[in-house]
Design a protein around this motif. Sequence first.
Motif, PDB file in Angstrom:
ATOM      1  N   LEU A  23      -3.421   0.825   3.645  1.00  0.00           N
ATOM      2  CA  LEU A  23      -3.906  -0.301   3.262  1.00  0.00           C
ATOM      3  C   LEU A  23      -4.924  -0.092   2.005  1.00  0.00           C
ATOM      4  O   LEU A  23      -5.218  -0.805   1.124  1.00  0.00           O
ATOM      5  CB  LEU A  23      -4.799  -0.867   4.404  1.00  0.00           C
ATOM      6  N   LEU A  42       6.267   2.574  10.356  1.00  0.00           N
ATOM      7  CA  LEU A  42       5.767   1.545  10.863  1.00  0.00           C
ATOM      8  C   LEU A  42       4.709   0.708  10.416  1.00  0.00           C
ATOM      9  O   LEU A  42       4.726  -0.556  10.276  1.00  0.00           O
ATOM     10  CB  LEU A  42       5.914   1.271  12.441  1.00  0.00           C
ATOM     11  N   ALA A  46       3.518   0.902   7.266  1.00  0.00           N
ATOM     12  CA  ALA A  46       3.763   0.421   5.752  1.00  0.00           C
ATOM     13  C   ALA A  46       4.500  -0.988   6.056  1.00  0.00           C
ATOM     14  O   ALA A  46       4.596  -1.908   5.488  1.00  0.00           O
ATOM     15  CB  ALA A  46       4.651   1.267   5.076  1.00  0.00           C
ATOM     16  N   GLU A  47       5.732  -0.825   7.039  1.00  0.00           N
ATOM     17  CA  GLU A  47       6.455  -2.055   7.187  1.00  0.00           C
ATOM     18  C   GLU A  47       5.569  -3.234   7.671  1.00  0.00           C
ATOM     19  O   GLU A  47       5.696  -4.538   7.257  1.00  0.00           O
ATOM     20  CB  GLU A  47       7.497  -1.743   8.090  1.00  0.00           C
ATOM     21  N   GLY A  48       4.692  -2.884   8.709  1.00  0.00           N
ATOM     22  CA  GLY A  48       3.862  -3.943   9.157  1.00  0.00           C
ATOM     23  C   GLY A  48       2.793  -4.612   8.211  1.00  0.00           C
ATOM     24  O   GLY A  48       2.369  -5.554   8.263  1.00  0.00           O
ATOM     25  N   LEU A  49       2.429  -3.933   7.223  1.00  0.00           N
ATOM     26  CA  LEU A  49       1.596  -4.260   6.325  1.00  0.00           C
ATOM     27  C   LEU A  49       2.562  -4.800   4.930  1.00  0.00           C
ATOM     28  O   LEU A  49       1.751  -5.195   3.838  1.00  0.00           O
ATOM     29  CB  LEU A  49       0.641  -3.158   5.608  1.00  0.00           C
ATOM     30  N   ALA A  50       3.719  -4.693   5.109  1.00  0.00           N
ATOM     31  CA  ALA A  50       4.634  -5.121   3.846  1.00  0.00           C
ATOM     32  C   ALA A  50       4.096  -4.495   2.726  1.00  0.00           C
ATOM     33  O   ALA A  50       3.938  -4.972   1.542  1.00  0.00           O
ATOM     34  CB  ALA A  50       4.624  -6.703   3.499  1.00  0.00           C
ATOM     35  N   ALA A  51       3.937  -3.137   2.735  1.00  0.00           N
ATOM     36  CA  ALA A  51       3.382  -2.328   1.935  1.00  0.00           C
ATOM     37  C   ALA A  51       4.503  -1.640   0.920  1.00  0.00           C
ATOM     38  O   ALA A  51       5.092  -0.751   1.373  1.00  0.00           O
ATOM     39  CB  ALA A  51       2.345  -1.356   2.351  1.00  0.00           C
ATOM     40  N   ASP A  52       4.499  -1.968  -0.244  1.00  0.00           N
ATOM     41  CA  ASP A  52       5.643  -1.193  -1.175  1.00  0.00           C
ATOM     42  C   ASP A  52       5.089   0.255  -1.506  1.00  0.00           C
ATOM     43  O   ASP A  52       4.495   0.043  -2.855  1.00  0.00           O
ATOM     44  CB  ASP A  52       6.202  -2.240  -2.219  1.00  0.00           C
ATOM     45  N   VAL A  53       4.857   1.084  -0.730  1.00  0.00           N
ATOM     46  CA  VAL A  53       4.196   2.243  -1.317  1.00  0.00           C
ATOM     47  C   VAL A  53       5.312   3.496  -1.019  1.00  0.00           C
ATOM     48  O   VAL A  53       5.953   3.434   0.018  1.00  0.00           O
ATOM     49  CB  VAL A  53       2.740   2.718  -0.838  1.00  0.00           C
TER      50      VAL A  53
END
Lengths: 354, 354
Positions: free
Chosen positions: B277, B299, B301-308
């Motif tokens: 985040l 999971l 990163a996926e839950g936060l829709a984080a393209d990192v």
Amino acid sequence: MSQPGSPVGLHRVLSPTGVLPQAAERLDTRRELWPDETRVRVQRLNLDAASFRQLEQTYDGDGDRVRGAVLDIVAARGKMQNPVTGSGGMLVGTVEEVGPESPLGLHVGDRVTTLVSLTLTPLVVEDGLRSWDGRSEQVPADGYAILFGRSIVAVIPDDLPAELSLSVMDVCGAPALTARVVGEYTDPVVAVIGAAGKSGSLSLAAAKAAGAGRTIGVVPHEGEAVLLTAAGIADVVAVADARDPVALSSAVADAGGPADITVVCVDVPGCEGGAILSTATGGTVVFFSMATSFSAAALGAEGLAADVTMLVGNGYVPGHADLALSLLRRHPGVRSLFERRLGSREAGAGTMAP
Amino acid sequence: MSQPGSPVGLHRVLSPTGVLPQAAERLDTRRELWPDETRVRVQRLNLDAASFRQLEQTYDGDGDRVRGAVLDIVAARGKMQNPVTGSGGMLVGTVEEVGPESPLGLHVGDRVTTLVSLTLTPLVVEDGLRSWDGRSEQVPADGYAILFGRSIVAVIPDDLPAELSLSVMDVCGAPALTARVVGEYTDPVVAVIGAAGKSGSLSLAAAKAAGAGRTIGVVPHEGEAVLLTAAGIADVVAVADARDPVALSSAVADAGGPADITVVCVDVPGCEGGAILSTATGGTVVFFSMATSFSAAALGAEGLAADVTMLVGNGYVPGHADLALSLLRRHPGVRSLFERRLGSREAGAGTMAP
């Protein structure tokens, strides 16, 4: 709205304060939208398999009591998150209202599926789940759910069976990240471990489409080798036990390796060393398997003095669902592998939970 | 030699056949070298702390029996790998012979330390460990060890106390990988979580040297903030609990974030969500903590829709030891943090085991 919105939904957390929605005890399920939110009319919940199994065992397979338990959880928490397993599932529904500042690009009436977990999605069930017998993780439901500004949702295409689409979307992060990594190399050799599986076959096709010079599909036995060869999506098919570092790296070398990029899609523990040893200096290993051990990967590379980049397979890459669906449409071999896995379930209306 | 050599030492595996040296029951300890090998005259073993503790407890702290157990293990296995903990340690010694095809760049007489584990290093003890009382993980020893072509070894510099050098080399992968990632961005904002620790302080210095536009050092409390500020190696110092995603990301944002690169150096579980985040879209998270959970990162990163991009912190990057030592020499603030941690042990001749 009483407070400013947060793209990750912090404004919907009622308790405890200051945690992310996934960690929250209770979410605010009010139907009015913050400006960047979207409301979806829910048609079906797909409970996570581990969650459903736990409920079924707790209530001795009594469908009425299982249904009651799910209703209680959703009412108490404002989301479907099994307090024992911690897991949720996904939902299928139709877009009902789109906030003026929503970045998701949805339109009212779109048929969608969420690709983020129900464990962080505000949810209200309005029909008492009366169409569900409580005996399968496929839950017909009427109600609504709220998507945040930063959420992951995909429109279900009209030209494919719904179950097939959902099964593709379930693993769509793997081909998208594979394609991105391939794009960072010139004509790379790409080895996919577990290449006849869902994420594996899509990753093979994605690697080739993104410019791989040679793709090596690794499978555990002859039976899968026959299937993968017939699918025609790997330049070379190799058979090896991915848990045996020497066997795996030899098989990859014999097939034209070492690999510049190794993609691990096989869900068994102990594949880290073999994947690292199969990868050339300066190469990249992408771990998509949830059975991956962080310390085995870190210490394994050090023990082998391997200068390789190791990526945690992030399930989210923008555009991942569209890319995966287009790969399935263009490659009959990928589709045949998926349809084979769906097998008899394809006939039904059910979908696969993530 | 009876069989062709392998750069990772497969030719030294006696049983079971076909496994990597680390997984082997027994290694071949013959003193004759394969062409790419190096033999080191051993002066000291540093047993892994977990391994020594296990032996100490098993033998009720009886030093003679602990010594006997270590001798038995080395004799039986041809390496020092505690069969219960699976762990080894490292060694300090002097280069005795260099094979004509060794790529390690060593010379006879170099004083070196291994940066790979004793669990994969062929070892012969020749003095019965008679100078060791069996009551500390620092083991004076005479004998020899074999390094493979692909091994990791560092020359101990003359200008620094040995214990300080070894303590730096123990964590030298973190600054090297941080520097490499920083080089892929233009003037990035770099946040280091756990910035007053060994790997954290080196990573901060490495990030600045590699071109970071702004470095943010995150520490858990005011006491460490004072130390880190005094060290003068962070552009901004921030205090936050790394396990609290909202608090951590807010602190990083207030300090000039979100970060383009977030480096996790703090060895407590549950920091994955906060690190993700705190990182901007398109950014990179480097996980160096062995407490990292692979699934929590994936999971999360996926839950936060984080393209990192999320990297498993590989402990091996070519030149890592030299880079870390040069950072320590150039930054008195880094050195002061290390010396503070070494504390009273600095006075002794001991070294730190990895």
